[in-house]
Design a protein around this motif. Structure first.
Motif, PDB file in Angstrom:
ATOM      1  N   UNK A   5      -9.369  -4.205  -6.884  1.00 18.16           N
ATOM      2  CA  UNK A   5      -7.930  -3.831  -6.406  1.00 18.16           C
ATOM      3  C   UNK A   5      -7.167  -3.479  -7.718  1.00 18.16           C
ATOM      4  N   UNK A   6      -6.474  -2.582  -7.504  1.00 15.92           N
ATOM      5  CA  UNK A   6      -5.564  -1.902  -8.420  1.00 15.92           C
ATOM      6  C   UNK A   6      -4.588  -3.126  -9.319  1.00 15.92           C
ATOM      7  N   UNK A   7      -4.016  -4.079  -8.506  1.00 18.50           N
ATOM      8  CA  UNK A   7      -3.430  -5.150  -9.013  1.00 18.50           C
ATOM      9  C   UNK A   7      -4.020  -5.923 -10.134  1.00 18.50           C
ATOM     10  N   UNK A   8      -5.196  -6.176  -9.776  1.00 15.96           N
ATOM     11  CA  UNK A   8      -6.177  -7.164 -10.394  1.00 15.96           C
ATOM     12  C   UNK A   8      -6.312  -6.406 -11.922  1.00 15.96           C
ATOM     13  N   UNK A   9      -6.667  -5.046 -11.605  1.00 18.20           N
ATOM     14  CA  UNK A   9      -6.957  -4.327 -12.940  1.00 18.20           C
ATOM     15  C   UNK A   9      -5.882  -4.394 -13.961  1.00 18.20           C
ATOM     16  N   UNK A  10      -4.530  -4.130 -13.390  1.00 14.55           N
ATOM     17  CA  UNK A  10      -3.362  -4.234 -14.122  1.00 14.55           C
ATOM     18  C   UNK A  10      -2.936  -5.452 -14.738  1.00 14.55           C
ATOM     19  N   UNK A  11      -3.328  -6.428 -14.076  1.00 11.83           N
ATOM     20  CA  UNK A  11      -3.275  -7.869 -14.763  1.00 11.83           C
ATOM     21  C   UNK A  11      -3.966  -8.226 -15.765  1.00 11.83           C
TER      22      UNK A  11
ATOM     23  N   UNK B 216       2.415   4.926   4.833  1.00  8.63           N
ATOM     24  CA  UNK B 216       3.047   3.614   4.605  1.00  8.63           C
ATOM     25  C   UNK B 216       4.665   3.822   4.580  1.00  8.63           C
ATOM     26  N   UNK B 217       5.075   2.899   5.136  1.00 10.78           N
ATOM     27  CA  UNK B 217       6.650   2.732   5.177  1.00 10.78           C
ATOM     28  C   UNK B 217       7.381   2.078   4.014  1.00 10.78           C
ATOM     29  N   UNK B 218       6.497   1.746   2.920  1.00 12.24           N
ATOM     30  CA  UNK B 218       7.127   1.589   1.563  1.00 12.24           C
ATOM     31  C   UNK B 218       6.832   2.554   0.425  1.00 12.24           C
ATOM     32  N   UNK B 219       7.782   2.776  -0.246  1.00 12.86           N
ATOM     33  CA  UNK B 219       8.005   3.590  -1.383  1.00 12.86           C
ATOM     34  C   UNK B 219       8.022   2.973  -2.739  1.00 12.86           C
ATOM     35  N   UNK B 220       7.815   1.505  -2.776  1.00 11.41           N
ATOM     36  CA  UNK B 220       7.491   1.038  -4.034  1.00 11.41           C
ATOM     37  C   UNK B 220       6.384  -0.189  -3.961  1.00 11.41           C
ATOM     38  N   UNK B 221       5.964  -0.422  -5.117  1.00 12.58           N
ATOM     39  CA  UNK B 221       4.699  -1.082  -5.330  1.00 12.58           C
ATOM     40  C   UNK B 221       4.976  -2.634  -4.791  1.00 12.58           C
TER      41      UNK B 221
ATOM     42  N   UNK C  98       0.701  -1.112   0.002  1.00  7.96           N
ATOM     43  CA  UNK C  98      -0.010   0.027   0.022  1.00  7.96           C
ATOM     44  C   UNK C  98       0.817   1.327  -0.070  1.00  7.96           C
ATOM     45  N   UNK C  99       1.512   1.447  -1.008  1.00  9.30           N
ATOM     46  CA  UNK C  99       2.779   2.283  -1.055  1.00  9.30           C
ATOM     47  C   UNK C  99       2.058   3.740  -1.166  1.00  9.30           C
ATOM     48  N   UNK C 100       0.782   3.958  -1.597  1.00  9.75           N
ATOM     49  CA  UNK C 100       0.114   5.190  -1.935  1.00  9.75           C
ATOM     50  C   UNK C 100      -0.370   6.054  -0.347  1.00  9.75           C
ATOM     51  N   UNK C 101      -0.485   4.992   0.583  1.00 13.06           N
ATOM     52  CA  UNK C 101      -0.950   5.582   1.779  1.00 13.06           C
ATOM     53  C   UNK C 101       0.267   6.853   2.517  1.00 13.06           C
ATOM     54  N   UNK C 102      -0.436   7.648   2.798  1.00 16.99           N
ATOM     55  CA  UNK C 102       0.627   8.560   3.485  1.00 16.99           C
ATOM     56  C   UNK C 102       1.570   8.033   4.649  1.00 16.99           C
TER      57      UNK C 102
END
Length: 520
Positions: free
Chosen positions: A471-477, A172-177, A166-170
């Motif tokens: 979910x955004x990942x299903x959409x991309x797939x 979130x500790x991740x900056x990668x997808x 969940x890299x888009x959350x403010x």
């Protein structure tokens, strides 16, 4: 962007994949037209124009032969009335090789047909073949490159379903997808090695053809296969060594299940592992011998079954390693959507089946089997004759051909009687393989229509899933998988459209010759 609501507009959901699909089809057609324009002069067009050389003063003699009784003098000069035009009938289809032979019928050429039929000694007319147009197909190297890119993208999409963040959350500790540190690099290397096995051999053979003489290519091909096989097996063993130290034995066993299936289907042959199709495809040659027609049908039946087995095997193997194996090696503490992962496996499997079917069951290949089916014919079980109108049946003989309506009995089948259901029948009434081969390839457009329907159904299902994905990942797939499915649908529909026109014209010619066949 929210995780619970689908904020994608109608343009992104519907028009974007349709627009990209149309652009893909236009680029593919442009590439196909350029391939047709760059083909060598051996390709034969359906419409030929005799161009007169301005430097030659005398006119070109017409292509014709004069009908003359046996023993008469050879006709010379300009042809007169009663001449029969020469036929241009290709041997194996595809518009590549044409043979020019006169076909003279005692009844004269039928009006509106491409030529005349050849009447055999038993009074049955030889089936007519019309030239099949040239349809550009993907070369072996181009197909392997596209297939490798597609399976590599499918693998990345499955890893995205498993290790997304969940890299888009403010907060979130991740900056990668994706959580890349959770992905095992040795597992990725194992999957990439499996997917690239045929591509490595195709590239090696393409390079060798540029520098090695054609006489030495068979020996160079054997050496290249041995070298590539050794490199692939060594790389797989290196990856398995590191994987076995990280995971338990039961998890590592998942990597070896396809090996058991391979030995069951192909034994110890290495060509199915490195090549999609090994050897030259079977070709058709017209013959008056019934045994030759039966042997040719048996050969093409075996080739069809082998191609079907390789389609299913390669589709299962690549879908297994690209979409199922990443789920098997996921960490126990990892939570992922099982429905989305299973959906990815099914979509990749169906897409691969469509790609391999479009490549191995092309229109030109089906036309070769269609010509063999015309020479083979078909028998139908004979209805019981009425007591007052009993009809005598002859004993079936494999050394002769039978015309439509002939009634035979087979001694080996308990005296069962059959009726010829084709203008020319050379099949064995007691062999069900001959009947199935005739039913499948007497009109290959029906077989291609089934493939088009399956591929179109897959695209419709993907659109349905696309509209219902949250979910955004299903959409991309789904979006990425639709790209390759559009291209496969274009190829299958193009072959189907060409076959419909060609065999419709062939049926018209056969219908005109039907009364002649019935009188023999």
């Amino acid at each position: 962007m929210s995780c619970t609501e689908n904020e994608s507009g109608p343009f992104v959901v519907f028009f974007l994949p349709a627009l990209v699909g149309c652009l893909t089809i236009l680029l593919a057609r442009r590439w196909a037209n350029s391939q047709v324009s760059n083909t060598s002069s051996t390709a034969v067009s359906r419409r030929r124009k005799i161009i007169k050389d301005p430097l030659v003063k005398r006119p070109l003699p017409p292509i014709a032969c004069k009908m003359a009784p046996p023993g008469a003098k050879k006709a010379t000069g300009v042809a007169k009335k009663g001449t029969v035009p020469l036929l241009e009938e290709d041997v194996n289809g595809g518009g590549k090789k044409m043979s020019r032979t006169p076909r003279i019928s005692p009844t004269g050429p039928p009006s509106g047909s491409l030529g005349t039929d050849t009447k055999m000694s038993d009074g049955i007319l030889q089936p007519k073949h019309i030239p099949f147009p040239y349809i550009p197909q993907d070369s072996e190297l181009l197909f392997e490159i596209m297939n490798f890119v597609f399976t590599l993208v499918a693998t990345g999409l499955q890893f995205l379903n498993l290790y997304r963040t969940a890299w888009w959350l403010p907060q979130s500790y991740n900056n990668q997808a994706m959580n890349f540190y959770l992905i095992d690099p040795h597992l990725v290397a194992f999957i990439v090695t499996i997917l690239s096995r045929r591509l490595l051999l195709s590239i090696t053979l393409a390079v060798l053809r540029q520098f090695i003489d054609a006489k030495l290519m068979p020996h160079a091909t054997i050496a290249a296969r041995t070298f590539i096989l050794g490199v692939i097996l060594g790389s797989l063993a290196w990856c398995i060594y590191f994987i076995a130290h990280k995971y338990v034995f039961l998890v590592t066993v998942y990597l070896f299940y396809p090996v058991v299936l391979y030995f069951i289907l192909f034994g110890f042959e290495s060509s199915p592992f490195l090549e999609l199709v090994s050897g030259n495809p079977p070709l058709h040659s017209c013959s008056h011998e019934p045994q030759h027609a039966r042997d040719e049908a048996d050969t093409m039946t075996a080739d069809f079954n082998m191609r079907l087995i390789r389609i299913l095997f390669n589709s299962l193997i690549e879908a297994y390693y690209t979409s199922f194996i990443p789920c098997c090696f996921a960490q126990s503490f990892l939570y992922y959507d099982i429905y989305a992962a299973s959906q990815q496996v099914g979509l990749v499997l169906c897409a691969l089946c469509g790609r391999y079917s479009a490549q191995l069951f092309s229109a030109a290949h089906c036309d070769v089997s269609h010509r063999a089916a015309l020479h083979l014919g078909r028998w139908q079980p004979a209805p019981a004759p009425a007591p007052a109108h009993g009809s005598e049946s002859e004993a079936w003989c494999g050394a002769r051909r039978w015309a439509r309506g002939a009634r035979v009995r087979v001694v080996g089948a308990g005296g069962a009687e059959f009726v010829a259901d084709a203008p020319l029948v050379a099949a064995n009434p007691d062999d069900n393989h001959h009947a199935r081969f005739y039913d499948l390839f007497i009109n290959p457009a029906s077989f291609l229509c089934m493939l088009v329907s399956l591929q179109l159904g897959l695209v419709v299902i993907q659109f349905y899933l696309l509209f219902n994905s949250i979910a955004w990942h299903n959409f991309m797939a789904i979006i990425f998988l639709l790209f390759i499915d559009y291209y496969t649908l274009f190829k299958l529909f193009r072959d189907y459209a060409v076959c419909c026109k060609v065999y419709r014209a062939e049926n018209i010619i056969h219908d005109k010759n039907g009364p002649v066949l019935a009188t023999n």
